[in-house]
Design a protein around this motif. Structure first.
Motif, PDB file in Angstrom:
ATOM      1  N   VAL A  17      42.106  84.864  18.419  1.00  0.00           N
ATOM      2  CA  VAL A  17      42.625  84.789  17.187  1.00  0.00           C
ATOM      3  C   VAL A  17      43.807  85.953  16.966  1.00  0.00           C
ATOM      4  O   VAL A  17      44.823  85.893  16.798  1.00  0.00           O
ATOM      5  N   VAL A  18      43.326  87.080  17.461  1.00  0.00           N
ATOM      6  CA  VAL A  18      43.934  88.433  17.190  1.00  0.00           C
ATOM      7  C   VAL A  18      44.925  88.610  18.615  1.00  0.00           C
ATOM      8  O   VAL A  18      46.325  88.988  18.236  1.00  0.00           O
ATOM      9  N   ALA A  19      44.630  88.309  19.725  1.00  0.00           N
ATOM     10  CA  ALA A  19      45.544  88.496  20.812  1.00  0.00           C
ATOM     11  C   ALA A  19      46.891  87.344  21.028  1.00  0.00           C
ATOM     12  O   ALA A  19      47.888  87.432  21.562  1.00  0.00           O
ATOM     13  N   GLY A  20      46.541  86.208  20.362  1.00  0.00           N
ATOM     14  CA  GLY A  20      47.528  85.097  20.481  1.00  0.00           C
ATOM     15  C   GLY A  20      47.683  84.513  21.831  1.00  0.00           C
ATOM     16  O   GLY A  20      46.593  84.243  22.501  1.00  0.00           O
ATOM     17  N   LYS A  21      48.881  84.189  22.231  1.00  0.00           N
ATOM     18  CA  LYS A  21      49.200  83.616  23.419  1.00  0.00           C
ATOM     19  C   LYS A  21      49.150  84.558  24.575  1.00  0.00           C
ATOM     20  O   LYS A  21      48.679  83.983  25.732  1.00  0.00           O
ATOM     21  N   SER A  22      49.024  85.830  24.287  1.00  0.00           N
ATOM     22  CA  SER A  22      48.811  86.821  25.528  1.00  0.00           C
ATOM     23  C   SER A  22      47.373  87.173  25.931  1.00  0.00           C
ATOM     24  O   SER A  22      47.036  88.036  26.711  1.00  0.00           O
ATOM     25  N   ARG A  23      46.386  86.173  25.063  1.00  0.00           N
ATOM     26  CA  ARG A  23      44.721  86.460  25.455  1.00  0.00           C
ATOM     27  C   ARG A  23      44.674  86.105  27.009  1.00  0.00           C
ATOM     28  O   ARG A  23      43.700  87.207  27.272  1.00  0.00           O
ATOM     29  N   GLU A  24      45.240  85.515  27.667  1.00  0.00           N
ATOM     30  CA  GLU A  24      44.928  85.073  28.917  1.00  0.00           C
ATOM     31  C   GLU A  24      45.202  86.438  29.852  1.00  0.00           C
ATOM     32  O   GLU A  24      44.617  86.508  30.853  1.00  0.00           O
ATOM     33  N   LYS A  25      46.034  87.305  29.559  1.00  0.00           N
ATOM     34  CA  LYS A  25      46.281  88.538  30.333  1.00  0.00           C
ATOM     35  C   LYS A  25      45.472  89.489  29.896  1.00  0.00           C
ATOM     36  O   LYS A  25      45.359  90.675  30.480  1.00  0.00           O
ATOM     37  N   ASN A  26      44.718  89.431  28.735  1.00  0.00           N
ATOM     38  CA  ASN A  26      43.899  90.640  28.088  1.00  0.00           C
ATOM     39  C   ASN A  26      42.727  90.906  29.248  1.00  0.00           C
ATOM     40  O   ASN A  26      41.790  89.835  29.327  1.00  0.00           O
ATOM     41  N   PHE A  27      42.281  91.866  29.544  1.00  0.00           N
ATOM     42  CA  PHE A  27      41.225  92.205  30.402  1.00  0.00           C
ATOM     43  C   PHE A  27      39.853  91.907  29.636  1.00  0.00           C
ATOM     44  O   PHE A  27      39.172  91.175  30.122  1.00  0.00           O
ATOM     45  N   VAL A  28      39.761  92.370  28.356  1.00  0.00           N
ATOM     46  CA  VAL A  28      38.628  92.209  27.819  1.00  0.00           C
ATOM     47  C   VAL A  28      38.240  90.765  27.578  1.00  0.00           C
ATOM     48  O   VAL A  28      37.006  90.069  27.752  1.00  0.00           O
ATOM     49  N   TYR A  29      39.236  90.171  27.360  1.00  0.00           N
ATOM     50  CA  TYR A  29      39.159  88.517  27.031  1.00  0.00           C
ATOM     51  C   TYR A  29      38.912  87.648  28.321  1.00  0.00           C
ATOM     52  O   TYR A  29      37.785  86.855  28.421  1.00  0.00           O
TER      53      TYR A  29
END
Length: 88
Positions: A17-29
């Motif tokens: 919810v928080v990261a939006g579309k950039s979640r795939e680039k998020n290391f923690v995600y």
């Protein structure tokens, strides 16, 4: 293990919810995804094809939550039946 997996799935959902579309680039995600992928695959395996793939992560979380509740009840039963003091 079940409880930790549930909390990781909850964290992944919040990041979704928080990261939006950039979640795939998020290391923690990405780290959360590594842990939750087997649970989601297993849930897809046991659910009917009628369930959409978009809903499988929610079903996986509910499966883990019910498993955690069931294990907590079983632990309580074992502690009471054996006369043990199991607070944790």
């Amino acid at each position: 293990i079940v409880e930790v997996t549930g909390f990781i799935m909850l964290g992944q959902g919040l990041l979704y919810v928080v990261a939006g579309k950039s979640r795939e680039k998020n290391f923690v995600y990405q780290m959360f995804e590594i842990v939750t992928k087997p649970v989601i695959r297993f849930t897809r395996l046991i659910t009917p094809r009628l369930i959409r793939d978009d809903h499988i992560p929610v079903a996986a979380f509910l499966l883990v939550a019910w498993l955690w509740i069931g294990l907590a009840i079983a632990k309580r039963y074992l502690c009471v039946s054996q006369g043990l003091d199991c607070l944790t």
